[in-house]
Design an enzyme around this catalytic site. Structure first.
Site, PDB file in Angstrom:
ATOM      1  N   ARG A   1       0.842  -1.196   0.000  1.00  0.00           N
ATOM      2  CA  ARG A   1       0.000   0.000   0.000  1.00  0.00           C
ATOM      3  C   ARG A   1       0.876   1.244   0.000  1.00  0.00           C
ATOM      4  NH1 ARG A   1      -2.277  -0.301   4.629  1.00  0.00           N
ATOM      5  NH2 ARG A   1      -2.030  -2.525   5.015  1.00  0.00           N
TER       6      ARG A   1
ATOM      7  N   CYS B   1       0.907  -9.847   9.931  1.00  0.00           N
ATOM      8  CA  CYS B   1       1.195 -10.411  11.253  1.00  0.00           C
ATOM      9  C   CYS B   1       0.535 -11.767  11.460  1.00  0.00           C
ATOM     10  CB  CYS B   1       0.771  -9.443  12.356  1.00  0.00           C
ATOM     11  SG  CYS B   1       1.774  -7.964  12.420  1.00  0.00           S
TER      12      CYS B   1
ATOM     13  N   ASP C   1      -9.216 -11.602   6.520  1.00  0.00           N
ATOM     14  CA  ASP C   1      -8.782 -10.200   6.525  1.00  0.00           C
ATOM     15  C   ASP C   1      -9.785  -9.235   7.151  1.00  0.00           C
ATOM     16  OD1 ASP C   1      -6.841  -8.239   5.886  1.00  0.00           O
ATOM     17  OD2 ASP C   1      -7.917  -7.677   4.073  1.00  0.00           O
TER      18      ASP C   1
HETATM   19  C1  SPV Z   1      -3.181  -5.776   4.268  1.00  0.00           C
HETATM   20  O1  SPV Z   1      -2.095  -5.255   3.985  1.00  0.00           O
HETATM   21  O2  SPV Z   1      -3.715  -5.647   5.369  1.00  0.00           O
HETATM   22  C2  SPV Z   1      -3.867  -6.587   3.277  1.00  0.00           C
HETATM   23  C3  SPV Z   1      -3.495  -6.452   1.904  1.00  0.00           C
HETATM   24  O3  SPV Z   1      -4.773  -7.276   3.626  1.00  0.00           O
HETATM   25  S1  SPV Z   1      -3.956  -4.922   1.286  1.00  0.00           S
HETATM   26  O4  SPV Z   1      -4.898  -5.183   0.236  1.00  0.00           O
HETATM   27  O5  SPV Z   1      -2.749  -4.323   0.770  1.00  0.00           O
HETATM   28  O6  SPV Z   1      -4.530  -4.133   2.316  1.00  0.00           O
HETATM   29 MN    MN Z   2      -5.429  -6.645   5.646  1.00  0.00          MN
END
Ligand code: SPV
Ligand code: MN
Length: 660
Positions: free
Chosen positions: A106, A293, A309
């Protein structure tokens, strides 16, 4: 402060310039062939049609493809993702996608909330005035889909009909994004209008990879317009930056739960999994952990895996707390995923069972095998990855070894590809009843592996106090940081508002069966617990997660007693010994128990001081958090005065009780 909806200019509508449904329909249809025209005619929501029309006017695609999520459309997506080069085939019928080297997680410094004047957001988030975002979006998105197809997707965040689900439209020119979305979200193409009606809203997302290149990475932006529940993403492809139903819409869902659902909903960065306890009973756990984590691994330890998630929770009329996973698939980190720690996931990843898998940013060897750090096999000598050709010993310009795969390289696959996924329950709009809530972080030296809050207030404070070492999921992040509720990167409003809504939710009289709330930490190191100084070896093993969750399962059902301590309830040795034996056939020594569950008063007090100071910076923070911190600190200081700074479970029993 409540975020005000429909305040300020709706950027896409203003830039598109269309104001009537007729104009919008005409423009959309002019870009559709007969088949797509027919598919589009299913959608009746005027608000959606107008907004889509404006997106078309802004992005100016050559044509439009509507995703009906039929088998034919799913196949069409797979084929086009290969044809346009966004994915390529690897072994076992799987595919791989590479993001730019600069776009491997991200992009937190290029991610903004679009705000109106004087709007409060979390002190931990970035904001940009509406007019600045307007100009940047105008520059980046006007005509960005010329020569391309615009793909329009109707997906749901949660099972269709679930109380806490919200439908969303995702518009993108990336077939990798469409393909990933097909795997990660339930479709609501057929039921879009009904879902909008039920939820009272829909989320709207625009993505274009635009003129994608490393040189243009500075132009990458991820914008969340909370007022219009609309996201804009450009010049990037990493799914966390582009598949906006995931974290973009999660942020809107957090707003929705925090401000608009009468404190009867929560929107959390949590896995959901079921544990089977004595007599075959099933107990569902929702657990928060910061990105990177071990949420996925933890979730898959359960006998009834639901999600890895995100969790949408609500108080049901029968007084239970229920949860649904807004997703139906996994976008999981592959680093350190191997046969030993993740047997179910590996079966799908290594082709033991048929599964649709999209890898991202792993190494692909000459014979097409995906490889990653910690996959458990003999390391390869060469291959290609997101940086081009890779060979053993390859170094960067500073002479540092380049790993074969990025630490945030991922796999995308359906939940149904995992043996212990309970598809029936995962798709049930009624959700699963949650009896255990956990909060965890990457904490090497402070908190014990598991402890249970004595009441809802203390439970919320456990969540508020998560600290964690940075992981590879965010570009450029470093150090140990506060990670309130493991949801902090996705909480748009002030943390004080979020905390207040959590306190109201968990203290609600409407909940008949209060879930137990616990801290979890399986990152304690040998060095921090009296072993060889500086040793970062884990004090325990990955598979110990099962006994910790199993103990919580027993605790939630009143089967086990606990030690009453300053920070909450701690497990008794005999219970853990039996549970370790029963669940993972491991002899759990009393010596290890003492290392795990002695309280390191100085570390905990330091943590309390840090958190107290941090929350004092937040405006209007609920006072209860400071009361709890100061009571815990006082109790720890008393323990320290009596026993020294490391207090053993036996000493805790001496002053407390082993009968709690
Ligand atoms: C995270 O980084 O918490 C994820 C992947 O689950 S993302 O789509 O990059 O947020
Ligand atoms: Mn996530």
């Amino acid at each position: 402060m409540k975020v005000e909806l429909e305040k300020g200019v709706d950027i896409v509508s203003d830039l598109g310039g269309l104001t009537s449904i007729e104009e919008a329909k005409k423009l959309i249809e002019s870009k559709c062939d007969d088949d797509n025209k027919k598919k589009f005619s299913t959608i009746k929501s005027e608000k959606a049609i107008l907004k889509i029309g404006n997106a078309v006017a802004l992005l100016q695609p050559d044509n439009i493809w509507i995703n009906s999520s039929s088998e034919a459309d799913l196949q069409n997506t797979r084929d086009r993702a290969i044809e346009n080069g966004e994915e390529f085939k690897v072994v076992n019928g799987h595919t791989c996608h590479f993001d730019l080297p600069e776009d491997q997680g991200r992009l937190v410094t290029q991610t903004f909330y679009i705000v109106n004047d004087d709007e409060d957001i979390s002190v931990l988030a970035k904001k940009e005035p509406r007019q600045v975002s307007y100009d940047t979006i105008k520059d980046g998105m006007t005509g960005a889909m010329k020569g391309r197809t615009m793909n329009i997707n109707f997906w749901n965040r949660g099972p269709v009909g679930a109380k806490a689900a919200i439908p969303a439209i995702m518009i993108t020119d990336s077939l990798y994004v469409v393909h990933s979305g097909n795997i990660l979200y339930p479709t609501c193409y057929e039921s879009f209008d009904a879902e909008v009606e039920r939820a009272g809203t829909f989320f709207f997302n625009l993505h274009t990879y635009a003129d994608l290149s490393s040189e243009n990475i500075d132009k990458a932006r991820i914008y969340m317009d909370r007022s219009w529940q609309t996201t804009y993403s450009m010049y990037c492809t990493y799914a966390g930056n582009t598949l906006m139903l995931k974290k973009g819409n999660h942020r809107f869902h957090v707003d929705d739960a925090t401000y608009y659902r009468n404190f009867e909903q929560l929107s959390e960065h949590m896995f959901i999994t079921g544990m089977t306890g004595p007599g075959g009973r099933k107990t569902f756990i929702a657990g928060a952990a910061p990105s990177g984590c071990g949420k996925t691994t933890t979730a898959m330890v359960g006998t009834d895996f639901i999600g890895d998630d995100l969790a949408q929770m609500w108080i049901e009329d029968d007084g239970t707390v229920r949860a649904v996973n807004p997703e139906i698939g996994i976008f999981g980190i592959v680093k350190d995923v191997n046969r030993e720690g993740d047997p179910f996931l590996m079966k799908a990843l290594r082709g033991d069972i048929e599964a649709e898998v999209i890898y991202s940013n792993v190494l692909i060897t000459e014979d097409g095998t995906p490889r990653w750090e910690g996959d458990g096999d003999e390391p390869p000598k060469a291959g290609k990855n997101f940086q081009g050709e890779w060979f053993e010993g390859k170094t960067d310009k500073d002479g540092k070894p380049i790993p074969m795969s990025h630490p945030n390289s991922r796999c995308t696959l359906y939940g149904t590809s995992i043996d212990n996924y309970n598809a029936k329950l995962a798709n049930d709009p009624a959700g699963v009843p949650v009896k255990v809530i956990t909060y965890s972080g990457r904490d090497s030296d402070t908190m014990p592996p598991v402890w249970v809050a004595k009441n809802a207030d203390e439970g919320v404070v456990i969540g508020a106090s998560i600290q964690s070492a940075a992981t590879a999921t965010e570009v450029g992040a470093a150090g140990v940081r506060r990670q309130p509720w493991a949801n902090q990167p996705f909480i748009p409003g002030p943390l004080a508002d979020y905390m207040a809504s959590q306190l109201k939710f968990f203290n609600s009289d409407k909940i008949k069966e209060k879930p137990i709330m616990a801290g979890l930490n399986y990152f304690l190191t040998v060095g921090a617990r009296g072993g060889e100084a500086g040793s970062t070896k884990l004090l325990g093993e990955k598979r110990d997660v099962n006994p910790w969750l199993s103990w919580l399962e027993r605790r939630a059902n009143g089967d086990v007693k606990a030690i009453d301590t300053a920070i909450g309830y701690l497990p008794l040795y005999d219970d853990l010994k039996a549970i370790f034996k029963e669940t993972i056939n491991k002899e759990y020594s009393e010596e290890l128990y003492n290392k795990h569950f002695s309280l390191y008063a100085d570390n905990i007090i330091a943590r309390i001081d840090l958190q107290t100071e941090a929350y004092q910076q937040e405006k209007d923070c609920p006072p209860v958090i400071f009361e709890i911190y100061s009571a815990q600190k006082k109790a720890l200081e008393e323990l320290k005065a009596k026993f020294g700074s490391v207090i053993s479970p036996a000493q805790l029993i001496e002053v407390g009780s082993a009968d709690a």
